[in-house]
Each structure stands twice: as C-alpha cells, then as structure tokens.
Design a protein around this motif. Sequence first.
Motif, PDB file in Angstrom:
ATOM      1  N   GLU A   1       0.788  -1.228   0.077  1.00  0.00           N
ATOM      2  CA  GLU A   1      -0.114  -0.029  -0.042  1.00  0.00           C
ATOM      3  C   GLU A   1       0.962   1.223  -0.004  1.00  0.00           C
ATOM      4  O   GLU A   1       0.493   2.322  -0.712  1.00  0.00           O
ATOM      5  CB  GLU A   1      -1.072  -0.173   1.223  1.00  0.00           C
TER       6      GLU A   1
ATOM      7  N   HIS B   1      -6.373   4.628 -11.500  1.00  0.00           N
ATOM      8  CA  HIS B   1      -6.292   4.002 -10.039  1.00  0.00           C
ATOM      9  C   HIS B   1      -7.578   3.756  -9.449  1.00  0.00           C
ATOM     10  O   HIS B   1      -7.531   3.048  -8.374  1.00  0.00           O
ATOM     11  CB  HIS B   1      -5.410   4.870  -9.266  1.00  0.00           C
TER      12      HIS B   1
ATOM     13  N   VAL C   1      -8.808  10.225   1.499  1.00  0.00           N
ATOM     14  CA  VAL C   1      -9.981   9.539   0.589  1.00  0.00           C
ATOM     15  C   VAL C   1     -10.103   7.998   1.085  1.00  0.00           C
ATOM     16  O   VAL C   1     -11.183   7.611   1.273  1.00  0.00           O
ATOM     17  CB  VAL C   1      -9.530   9.409  -0.835  1.00  0.00           C
ATOM     18  N   ASN C   2      -9.127   7.296   1.536  1.00  0.00           N
ATOM     19  CA  ASN C   2      -9.097   5.810   1.810  1.00  0.00           C
ATOM     20  C   ASN C   2      -9.669   5.810   3.088  1.00  0.00           C
ATOM     21  O   ASN C   2     -10.142   4.762   3.433  1.00  0.00           O
ATOM     22  CB  ASN C   2      -7.503   5.363   1.971  1.00  0.00           C
TER      23      ASN C   2
ATOM     24  N   ILE D   1      -9.456   6.022  -8.088  1.00  0.00           N
ATOM     25  CA  ILE D   1      -9.697   6.692  -6.868  1.00  0.00           C
ATOM     26  C   ILE D   1     -10.560   7.889  -7.363  1.00  0.00           C
ATOM     27  O   ILE D   1     -10.263   8.633  -8.197  1.00  0.00           O
ATOM     28  CB  ILE D   1      -8.341   7.010  -6.130  1.00  0.00           C
TER      29      ILE D   1
ATOM     30  N   LEU E   1      -4.758  11.376  -0.633  1.00  0.00           N
ATOM     31  CA  LEU E   1      -4.874   9.952  -0.987  1.00  0.00           C
ATOM     32  C   LEU E   1      -5.560   9.090   0.526  1.00  0.00           C
ATOM     33  O   LEU E   1      -6.291   8.289   0.461  1.00  0.00           O
ATOM     34  CB  LEU E   1      -3.772   9.241  -1.411  1.00  0.00           C
TER      35      LEU E   1
ATOM     36  N   VAL F   1      -6.269  10.000 -12.128  1.00  0.00           N
ATOM     37  CA  VAL F   1      -6.242   9.194 -10.842  1.00  0.00           C
ATOM     38  C   VAL F   1      -7.559   8.249 -10.892  1.00  0.00           C
ATOM     39  O   VAL F   1      -7.576   6.998 -10.251  1.00  0.00           O
ATOM     40  CB  VAL F   1      -6.237   9.987  -9.464  1.00  0.00           C
ATOM     41  N   LEU F   2      -8.632   8.497 -11.180  1.00  0.00           N
ATOM     42  CA  LEU F   2      -9.674   7.956 -11.267  1.00  0.00           C
ATOM     43  C   LEU F   2      -9.695   6.715 -12.541  1.00  0.00           C
ATOM     44  O   LEU F   2     -10.075   5.533 -12.222  1.00  0.00           O
ATOM     45  CB  LEU F   2     -11.119   8.846 -11.878  1.00  0.00           C
TER      46      LEU F   2
ATOM     47  N   GLN G   1       0.659   4.014  -2.915  1.00  0.00           N
ATOM     48  CA  GLN G   1       0.170   5.160  -2.776  1.00  0.00           C
ATOM     49  C   GLN G   1       1.386   6.475  -3.328  1.00  0.00           C
ATOM     50  O   GLN G   1       1.066   7.257  -3.825  1.00  0.00           O
ATOM     51  CB  GLN G   1      -0.093   5.660  -1.397  1.00  0.00           C
TER      52      GLN G   1
END
Length: 273
Positions: free
Chosen positions: A168, A250, A212-213, A252, A209, A246-247, A172
Amino acid sequence: MKIARILNNNAVVVTDGQEEKIAVGPGIAFNKRKNDIVNVHKIEKLFVMKENEKLQQLLSRIPEEHFVISEEIISYAENFMGVKLNEHIHIVLTDHISFAIQREREGIQLKNKLLNEIKILYKREYEIGLWAIRHIKEKCNIEMPVDEAAFIALHIHTMKLQGGDMHETVRQTSIVRDMVQTITETLNIHVEEDDISYQRLITHLRFALTRVNHYELHVMDDEMLEMLKTKFPISYSCAAKVAKVVLLEHGIVLPEHELGYITLHIERLRKQD
C-alpha cells in the motif's frame, strides 16, 4: 538455556524452559554443540518471534556479517525515531540488505523510480537509509547509490507500528508520482525537488489520498471553491485533469473540494516557475 540448534558462529536456537528462542552474540556458538549451555554474557540479542522458523532459515543461509549490519541499522533506526519497529523488520530488512549487497557485488544496481517522492514523504526514514548505505560502505567497502537508501526507507516506514504495509505504501507513493507527472507535463514546467512549494504539493497529495482511503473529507466551502475556479482557471483545470487520471488509472475519486486545495498548491508552482 541449552543450544537446540546452531545457525552460525554468532546465532543459535536455544530452549529456555518450554520456549524456543534465537540467541545472537559474537562467537556464541564457538566450540559449542547441541545441548551445550549458552554463555548468557555473550548474548547481545534474544529473539522470541512468531516467525522464529523464518528467521532461523534466513540466518542459516546468509553471511553472518549481513545480519549484524541489518541489526545495527535497525537499532540506529529505532533510536533515531524513538519508536519500536515491528518484529518482522528483523526478517525483511536482513533479507533485503543481504540481497542488495550481493547485487551490488555483481554490479547490478536497481533504480528507485519513487526516489524523489520518498525523500520528501518519508524524510526521517530516508535519512536513516542514507546512514545505512554509509554504514554498509564502512563495513563491506561497497558503495551503494541513494536509490538503495530510498528502498531501505520504505522498509523502515512500513515496519513502524502504524506505517502500513509495503504494498500500500508503494502504491500510494506511485500514485503521487503519477499525479505530479500529470501536473508538470500539463503545465510544461520543471520543478526542483528541494523547492518548498514542490515539497508541500507532494505532501498534500499524499495526505489527500490517505483522507480518501479513510473517508475523511478535506472540506472547502462552496463559495471559496467557486472563487478559486474563477481566479486560477489554469491551475484548477490542471487539478481536474489530475483527478481524472487518478480515477481512470487507479479507480480513486477525489472530491471536488479536495481539488480546491490542490489548485492552490499548483498555483504556487506556476508562480515560481
């Protein structure tokens, strides 16, 4: 404590009552055999780990010097940061250090694509990595590139009790690199890694990030967001493009309010270029 198994000259498996432990110390196994009593004054470290068997396997197949170097790096890291690292560090870092030394002796050097991001996001861990490669040079007469310091920094970071797992962390950090690359290519600007605005941008993207997670929103009021869109249209457009990348790449979703903060950081970079 009696010796149950000799791993190398400086490491033995011992039985202490009903418990099996790994005792480490200079010459602890010299002229010793199974069932001999261990000289407790020679024990420098005593391991009682869930992964004792893995550590035993590792100690029996790598040079003793590599284990000693790794333990010295771990001790330095814990003292430097004032934290106790996860016990798994004794396996993963030792294995990594030994393999890195072997690679270097064979003339194989790995480039760390996340070097710049690691230097900023995990500054203290990177300083430990720099100390580690100097220490390896002193002990083995092998000069390693700073890329290796960054690899070591990642191991140190993920073995902090709340550092997260390696996969992870790398994921990231890679996403942050992609976001920064999108910004610099879109605006056609060059940024220096020691520039304070660049460092603030990277740090903000990393925590964005994380928020968001963990479903923690960095809320900006609607009026402020609309003002930023109007005042800094180029920077906001760039932030929106970052969110799209990013969307798509990944999966996100960056909330629109988060784009407002990213817009401010991008605008700082534009003004300094």
